[in-house]
Design a protein around this motif. Structure first.
Motif, PDB file in Angstrom:
ATOM      1  N   LEU A 124       5.288   1.938  -1.771  1.00 38.54           N
ATOM      2  CA  LEU A 124       4.502   1.451  -0.625  1.00 38.54           C
ATOM      3  C   LEU A 124       5.374   1.382   0.627  1.00 38.54           C
ATOM      4  CD1 LEU A 124       2.408  -1.363  -2.376  1.00 38.54           C
ATOM      5  CD2 LEU A 124       1.594   0.867  -1.582  1.00 38.54           C
ATOM      6  N   LYS A 125       6.624   0.942   0.452  1.00 40.02           N
ATOM      7  CA  LYS A 125       7.551   0.878   1.598  1.00 40.02           C
ATOM      8  C   LYS A 125       7.819   2.262   2.137  1.00 40.02           C
ATOM      9  CE  LYS A 125      10.230  -3.270   0.915  1.00 40.02           C
ATOM     10  NZ  LYS A 125      10.799  -3.618  -0.367  1.00 40.02           N
ATOM     11  N   ARG A 126       8.102   3.214   1.232  1.00 41.09           N
ATOM     12  CA  ARG A 126       8.421   4.583   1.686  1.00 41.09           C
ATOM     13  C   ARG A 126       7.251   5.194   2.454  1.00 41.09           C
ATOM     14  NH1 ARG A 126      11.534   5.026  -3.315  1.00 41.09           N
ATOM     15  NH2 ARG A 126       9.635   5.507  -4.470  1.00 41.09           N
ATOM     16  N   MET A 127       6.025   4.910   2.001  1.00 38.90           N
ATOM     17  CA  MET A 127       4.859   5.523   2.662  1.00 38.90           C
ATOM     18  C   MET A 127       4.336   4.664   3.810  1.00 38.90           C
ATOM     19  SD  MET A 127       2.760   7.366  -0.433  1.00 38.90           S
ATOM     20  CE  MET A 127       2.755   6.088  -1.661  1.00 38.90           C
ATOM     21  N   GLY A 128       4.839   3.445   3.942  1.00 41.41           N
ATOM     22  CA  GLY A 128       4.357   2.566   5.017  1.00 41.41           C
ATOM     23  C   GLY A 128       2.930   2.109   4.767  1.00 41.41           C
ATOM     24  N   LEU A 129       2.589   1.891   3.499  1.00 41.70           N
ATOM     25  CA  LEU A 129       1.211   1.515   3.142  1.00 41.70           C
ATOM     26  C   LEU A 129       1.157   0.098   2.588  1.00 41.70           C
ATOM     27  CD1 LEU A 129       0.075   4.720   1.175  1.00 41.70           C
ATOM     28  CD2 LEU A 129      -0.579   4.081   3.511  1.00 41.70           C
ATOM     29  N   ASP A 130      -0.031  -0.534   2.716  1.00 37.50           N
ATOM     30  CA  ASP A 130      -0.245  -1.843   2.085  1.00 37.50           C
ATOM     31  C   ASP A 130      -0.686  -1.667   0.633  1.00 37.50           C
ATOM     32  OD1 ASP A 130       0.231  -3.079   4.498  1.00 37.50           O
ATOM     33  OD2 ASP A 130      -1.873  -2.899   5.108  1.00 37.50           O
ATOM     34  N   TYR A 131      -1.355  -0.540   0.364  1.00 37.39           N
ATOM     35  CA  TYR A 131      -1.863  -0.300  -0.996  1.00 37.39           C
ATOM     36  C   TYR A 131      -2.011   1.200  -1.200  1.00 37.39           C
ATOM     37  CZ  TYR A 131      -6.278   0.912   1.190  1.00 37.39           C
ATOM     38  OH  TYR A 131      -7.231   1.536   1.941  1.00 37.39           O
ATOM     39  N   VAL A 132      -1.960   1.640  -2.460  1.00 30.76           N
ATOM     40  CA  VAL A 132      -2.358   3.014  -2.779  1.00 30.76           C
ATOM     41  C   VAL A 132      -3.755   2.952  -3.368  1.00 30.76           C
ATOM     42  CG1 VAL A 132      -0.041   3.995  -3.165  1.00 30.76           C
ATOM     43  CG2 VAL A 132      -1.276   2.927  -5.080  1.00 30.76           C
ATOM     44  N   ASP A 133      -4.440   4.070  -3.307  1.00 34.52           N
ATOM     45  CA  ASP A 133      -5.796   4.089  -3.866  1.00 34.52           C
ATOM     46  C   ASP A 133      -5.760   4.214  -5.381  1.00 34.52           C
ATOM     47  OD1 ASP A 133      -7.607   4.189  -1.361  1.00 34.52           O
ATOM     48  OD2 ASP A 133      -5.918   5.515  -0.955  1.00 34.52           O
ATOM     49  N   ILE A 134      -4.853   5.070  -5.875  1.00 33.65           N
ATOM     50  CA  ILE A 134      -4.734   5.241  -7.337  1.00 33.65           C
ATOM     51  C   ILE A 134      -3.259   5.144  -7.707  1.00 33.65           C
ATOM     52  CG2 ILE A 134      -5.223   6.705  -9.335  1.00 33.65           C
ATOM     53  CD1 ILE A 134      -7.209   8.302  -7.571  1.00 33.65           C
ATOM     54  N   PHE A 135      -2.972   4.316  -8.709  1.00 34.44           N
ATOM     55  CA  PHE A 135      -1.598   4.239  -9.227  1.00 34.44           C
ATOM     56  C   PHE A 135      -1.622   4.617 -10.706  1.00 34.44           C
ATOM     57  CE2 PHE A 135       2.119   1.875 -10.961  1.00 34.44           C
ATOM     58  CZ  PHE A 135       3.100   2.586 -10.276  1.00 34.44           C
ATOM     59  N   TYR A 136      -0.745   5.563 -11.061  1.00 34.06           N
ATOM     60  CA  TYR A 136      -0.715   6.076 -12.431  1.00 34.06           C
ATOM     61  C   TYR A 136       0.541   5.650 -13.171  1.00 34.06           C
ATOM     62  CZ  TYR A 136      -3.861  10.029 -11.116  1.00 34.06           C
ATOM     63  OH  TYR A 136      -4.885  10.837 -10.702  1.00 34.06           O
ATOM     64  N   HIS A 137       0.383   5.456 -14.481  1.00 36.58           N
ATOM     65  CA  HIS A 137       1.569   5.525 -15.336  1.00 36.58           C
ATOM     66  C   HIS A 137       1.775   7.007 -15.647  1.00 36.58           C
ATOM     67  CE1 HIS A 137       4.043   4.737 -19.130  1.00 36.58           C
ATOM     68  NE2 HIS A 137       4.776   4.583 -18.055  1.00 36.58           N
ATOM     69  N   HIS A 138       2.960   7.519 -15.301  1.00 38.90           N
ATOM     70  CA  HIS A 138       3.208   8.964 -15.209  1.00 38.90           C
ATOM     71  C   HIS A 138       3.355   9.650 -16.559  1.00 38.90           C
ATOM     72  CE1 HIS A 138       5.267  11.784 -12.031  1.00 38.90           C
ATOM     73  NE2 HIS A 138       4.421  12.439 -12.757  1.00 38.90           N
ATOM     74  N   ARG A 139       3.882   8.925 -17.533  1.00 35.51           N
ATOM     75  CA  ARG A 139       4.008   9.508 -18.887  1.00 35.51           C
ATOM     76  C   ARG A 139       4.097   8.360 -19.888  1.00 35.51           C
ATOM     77  NH1 ARG A 139      10.406  11.150 -19.788  1.00 35.51           N
ATOM     78  NH2 ARG A 139      11.239   9.483 -18.479  1.00 35.51           N
ATOM     79  N   PRO A 140       3.644   8.603 -21.132  1.00 39.82           N
ATOM     80  CA  PRO A 140       3.706   7.525 -22.117  1.00 39.82           C
ATOM     81  C   PRO A 140       5.139   7.134 -22.427  1.00 39.82           C
ATOM     82  CG  PRO A 140       2.792   9.542 -23.090  1.00 39.82           C
ATOM     83  CD  PRO A 140       3.024   9.822 -21.649  1.00 39.82           C
ATOM     84  N   ASP A 141       5.337   5.857 -22.739  1.00 35.86           N
ATOM     85  CA  ASP A 141       6.667   5.333 -23.077  1.00 35.86           C
ATOM     86  C   ASP A 141       6.662   5.008 -24.573  1.00 35.86           C
ATOM     87  OD1 ASP A 141       8.866   3.765 -23.582  1.00 35.86           O
ATOM     88  OD2 ASP A 141       8.626   2.476 -21.825  1.00 35.86           O
ATOM     89  N   PRO A 142       7.480   5.699 -25.364  1.00 38.52           N
ATOM     90  CA  PRO A 142       7.444   5.467 -26.815  1.00 38.52           C
ATOM     91  C   PRO A 142       7.956   4.092 -27.225  1.00 38.52           C
ATOM     92  CG  PRO A 142       9.194   7.029 -26.239  1.00 38.52           C
ATOM     93  CD  PRO A 142       8.442   6.736 -24.977  1.00 38.52           C
ATOM     94  N   GLU A 143       8.639   3.367 -26.335  1.00 41.56           N
ATOM     95  CA  GLU A 143       9.236   2.083 -26.742  1.00 41.56           C
ATOM     96  C   GLU A 143       8.487   0.861 -26.221  1.00 41.56           C
ATOM     97  OE1 GLU A 143      13.405   2.043 -25.914  1.00 41.56           O
ATOM     98  OE2 GLU A 143      13.784   3.752 -27.221  1.00 41.56           O
TER      99      GLU A 143
END
Ligand SMILES: NC(=O)c1ccc[n+]([C@@H]2O[C@H](COP(=O)([O-])OP(=O)(O)OC[C@H]3O[C@@H](n4cnc5c(N)ncnc54)[C@H](OP(=O)(O)O)[C@@H]3O)[C@@H](O)[C@H]2O)c1
Length: 331
Positions: A124-143
């Protein structure tokens, strides 16, 4: 002179409902994995974004690690949002993700609550935004327990840092089905899944598309052109200005074998019979399935995106065309 978006920007694009949500996405979305880092030309980035927005592409897909260097695509996007797109934020869907290595130590990777919450704050800081519209978990975490990762997504929505959440690269049975159920129980439905899908990568046909269709979750395939292979770029050889020729490219030259070049030429002939370029046919082929909400393309030049957008003129395939395509891919 500051940019003014084309007045007719919503006239040609098709918008598809994302699963059973209230959100519609453009049939074509733009991804900023490549071509938007500090190694790239900012004015070219700006021109690609303007062409996209002028043609009804409202959805821009980022991640914490896009660049190179990691983070720089979000920085450049933020800079251009402020400079060129002031006043248009409410017409945009901006996505980001976390799940791959981002910083040193045990909290800069995978799927803990600690990592996801800190990473989104940084994005959010890098983009200068208060919120994103969609936030993803990018890949499953086996642990990390899936319950913790999904609870982090739920928390992020409740904190107002994302409006919707999604998952990416989750396999159908063990991972996606469970994640979708946990999110449903938490009261923050999974909006969308982002899997790799193209004529060359068809795993989602083996159950994931059915799952998403049944659960009312959207689907946004990435790398639909197989990183540029399914275009007229590699019909003869590897051009110097291609992703395959670049040292930081994720497409390896040894993937472009003589057999692959033959297949691409045969596919190109089918595309020509449909009045399309190969890239256009590859995108139409993905959009032929109504369970696909949007197809997530990349572009290194505005002209490529303009070319890709024309896929929308013909997304219907005859049974004969589909069969011929399958035969070529199997040969
Ligand atoms: N969730 C994940 O794990 C994940 C992983 C990968 C990607 N993604 C997302 O998906 C987006 C798209 O991925 P991608 O960039 O691999 O997609 P792609 O659409 O398969 O490949 C894009 C590349 O193809 C070439 N190209 C595009 N349009 C063309 C045209 N009309 N004619 C000729 N060449 C054309 C360009 O390469 P050249 O540089 O050779 O010109 C362009 O950079 C990413 O930006 C990212 O947002 C997500």
């Amino acid at each position: 002179m500051s940019y003014i978006a084309a007045p007719n920007r919503y006239s040609q694009m098709q918008y598809r409902r994302c699963g059973k949500s209230g959100l519609k996405l453009p049939a074509i979305s733009l991804g900023l994995w490549h071509n938007f880092g500090h190694v790239d030309q900012l004015e070219n980035c700006s021109n690609i974004l303007k062409l996209a927005f002028d043609n009804g592409i409202t959805h821009f897909d980022l991640a914490n690690n896009y660049g190179p260097p990691p983070g720089s695509a979000e920085e450049n996007f933020g800079r251009l949002l402020k400079r060129d797109f002031e006043g248009y934020r409410d017409e945009m869907i901006i996505s980001s993700k976390a799940g791959y290595t981002m910083w040193d130590g045990p909290y800069g990777d995978w799927g803990s609550k600690k990592y996801l919450v800190s990473s989104l704050d940084q994005s959010l800081k890098r983009m200068g935004l208060d919120y994103v519209d969609i936030f993803y978990h990018h890949r499953p975490d086996p642990e990390t327990p899936l319950e913790e990762t999904m609870a982090a997504l739920d928390l992020i929505v409740r904190q107002g840092k994302a409006l919707y959440v999604g998952i990416s690269n989750y396999q159908a049975e063990e991972e996606a089905a469970k994640a979708i159920q946990i999110l449903k129980d938490l009261g923050t439905p999974c909006l969308i899944h982002q899997p790799k899908y193209s004529m060359y990568e068809r795993w989602i046909e083996g159950g994931l598309l059915d799952l998403l269709g049944n659960e009312g979750v959207g689907c946004i395939p990435f790398s639909p052109l197989a990183q540029g292979m399914l275009t007229d770029k590699y019909l003869k050889e590897i051009p110097l200005d291609s992703r395959a020729a670049k040292s930081h490219g994720a497409l390896q030259q040894d993937q472009i074998t003589p057999d692959r070049i033959r297949q691409l030429n045969e596919l190109n002939a089918i595309a020509a019979g449909r009045g399309q370029k190969l890239a256009q046919m590859a995108l139409s082929w993905i959009l032929r399935d109504e369970r696909v909400t949007s197809v997530l393309v990349g572009a290194s030049k505005p002209e490529q995106l303009a070319d890709s957008l024309k896929c929308l003129n013909n997304i219907v395939f005859s049974a004969d065309e589909l069969q011929k395509i399958d035969q070529i891919l199997a040969s």
